[in-house]
Design an enzyme around this catalytic site. Structure first.
Site, PDB file in Angstrom:
ATOM      1  N   GLY A 149       0.953  -1.206  -0.154  1.00 26.21           N
ATOM      2  CA  GLY A 149      -0.060   0.067  -0.028  1.00 26.21           C
ATOM      3  C   GLY A 149       0.831   1.342  -0.051  1.00 26.21           C
ATOM      4  N   CYS A 150       0.241   2.590  -0.095  1.00 30.72           N
ATOM      5  CA  CYS A 150       1.009   3.528  -0.383  1.00 30.72           C
ATOM      6  C   CYS A 150       1.551   4.142   1.075  1.00 30.72           C
ATOM      7  CB  CYS A 150       0.204   4.678  -1.089  1.00 30.72           C
ATOM      8  SG  CYS A 150      -1.762   4.988  -0.569  1.00 30.72           S
ATOM      9  N   TYR A 151       0.575   4.067   1.901  1.00 30.28           N
ATOM     10  CA  TYR A 151       0.989   4.561   3.186  1.00 30.28           C
ATOM     11  C   TYR A 151       2.137   3.623   3.830  1.00 30.28           C
ATOM     12  CZ  TYR A 151      -2.845   7.869   4.030  1.00 30.28           C
ATOM     13  OH  TYR A 151      -3.822   9.064   3.916  1.00 30.28           O
TER      14      TYR A 151
END
Length: 344
Positions: A149-151
């Site tokens: 995921g990006c986070y």
């Protein structure tokens, strides 16, 4: 011969970002791209930036052209890759899932957070978490990669040097993170309308965000012990970008932290450590596969502040997926990904 790429879910921001980057890749080409809603339409009709560049037409996700590919990217909601990845793996077609279906290794934990049964536990055990700076060797041998995921990407890259060298108290890690609205996808949603987000700034998912168990899992894989993590995401009134500000307590304040980060990433093209007193900005990595990190020790509190920025659609999604593809096919992992951040 170029790698033949299939993109399932090519109507969203991540799908078109995959197409845009692969179009510039010297060793890969998009062979098939799908969308149920846009079946039969040319990509250039939907995304004008592709006019005169790509003549591809959207196919249905069960089109046989996908089975002519060497690798398939799933840029789809959770549940889709889980129930379809095996169809491609059985035909020796590699798979990178940009969704969440294979990121969390425990099926029960996954089901608790995503509110559906995980139907492919054997594939869950096989999938490799696709963070190249952490799991490069495993990715090279993988058939199935779970793109992070990006986070989690921004947070894990910021913490890796500290965790691997046992430099911080892991009982109280605070990750205060912000994202542009493209992270919410392209589907119409009142919460992300221009008038709803402009001139405003808000937290969300404070009681529990689906990236929390992913971040915690990967931190604990490095520490090999339980950690205390607080993760709070926020929505910014901008289109793309992630900024993570992370607060930790140093065990030994005499350590040269900047040197530690510089040494950890000296051979990593896509992670850049900024000089002392220089703080990262999301615009510096916009539309790129780069991560910029800065560290600042706050003497009066014994806190170390780590600041990390990525493009949520680049290093946080499509760029990292292509970096993984390069590794899976034995290519230089930088191929097609050396675009510098856009300024202004």
């Amino acid at each position: 011969m170029k790698i033949k790429v299939g993109i399932i879910g090519g109507s969203g921001y991540t799908g078109i970002e995959l197409l845009r980057i692969i179009h510039q890749h010297p060793n890969a080409e998009v062979h098939a791209i799908t969308s149920r809603a846009l079946e039969g339409r040319k990509i250039s009709e939907v995304f004008p930036n592709m006019h005169g560049i790509s003549e591809l037409t959207y196919l249905l996700p069960d089109d046989n052209r996908l089975f002519e590919c060497d690798i398939v990217f799933f840029a789809t909601p959770h549940g889709v890759a889980m129930n379809n990845a095996a169809l491609f793996l059985e035909k020796n077609i590699k798979v990178v899932d940009l969704g969440a279906d294979f990121r969390i290794t425990n099926a029960t934990t996954w089901s608790d957070w995503y509110k559906m049964e995980h139907t492919q536990e054997s594939l869950l055990k096989e999938a490799v978490y696709g963070q190249p700076e952490m799991k490069r060797d495993a990715i090279k041998d993988a058939r199935l990669v779970a793109n992070p995921g990006c986070y989690p990407t921004a947070v894990l890259l910021a913490l890796k040097p500290l965790l691997q060298n046992n430099l911080i108290d892991t009982s109280n890690i605070i990750a205060d993170c912000k994202s542009g609205t493209s992270g919410a996808g392209r589907i119409a949603n009142q919460a992300t309308l221009f008038c709803e987000i402009t001139e405003s700034f808000k937290p969300y998912g404070v009681s529990g965000h689906r990236h929390f168990p992913e971040i915690k899992q990967e931190i604990e894989s490095m520490t090999e012990s339980p950690v205390g993590l607080t993760f709070t995401p926020h929505l910014l009134p901008m289109s793309r970008g992630i900024e993570a500000t992370i607060y930790v307590d140093l065990i030994d304040s005499d350590i040269d932290i900047l040197a530690c980060f510089e040494n950890a990433y000296e051979n990593e093209e896509f992670v850049k450590i900024l000089p002392e007193g220089v703080y990262p900005e999301t615009r510096s990595v916009k539309s790129s596969n780069y991560c910029q990190i800065s560290v600042q020790y706050v003497e009066h509190s014994n806190k170390l502040v780590i600041m990390s920025v990525i493009d949520n659609l680049g290093k946080g999604a499509a760029g990292q997926a292509i970096q993984n593809m390069n590794l899976m096919f034995g290519l230089n992992e930088q191929e097609g990904l050396k675009q510098i951040g856009l300024l202004p």
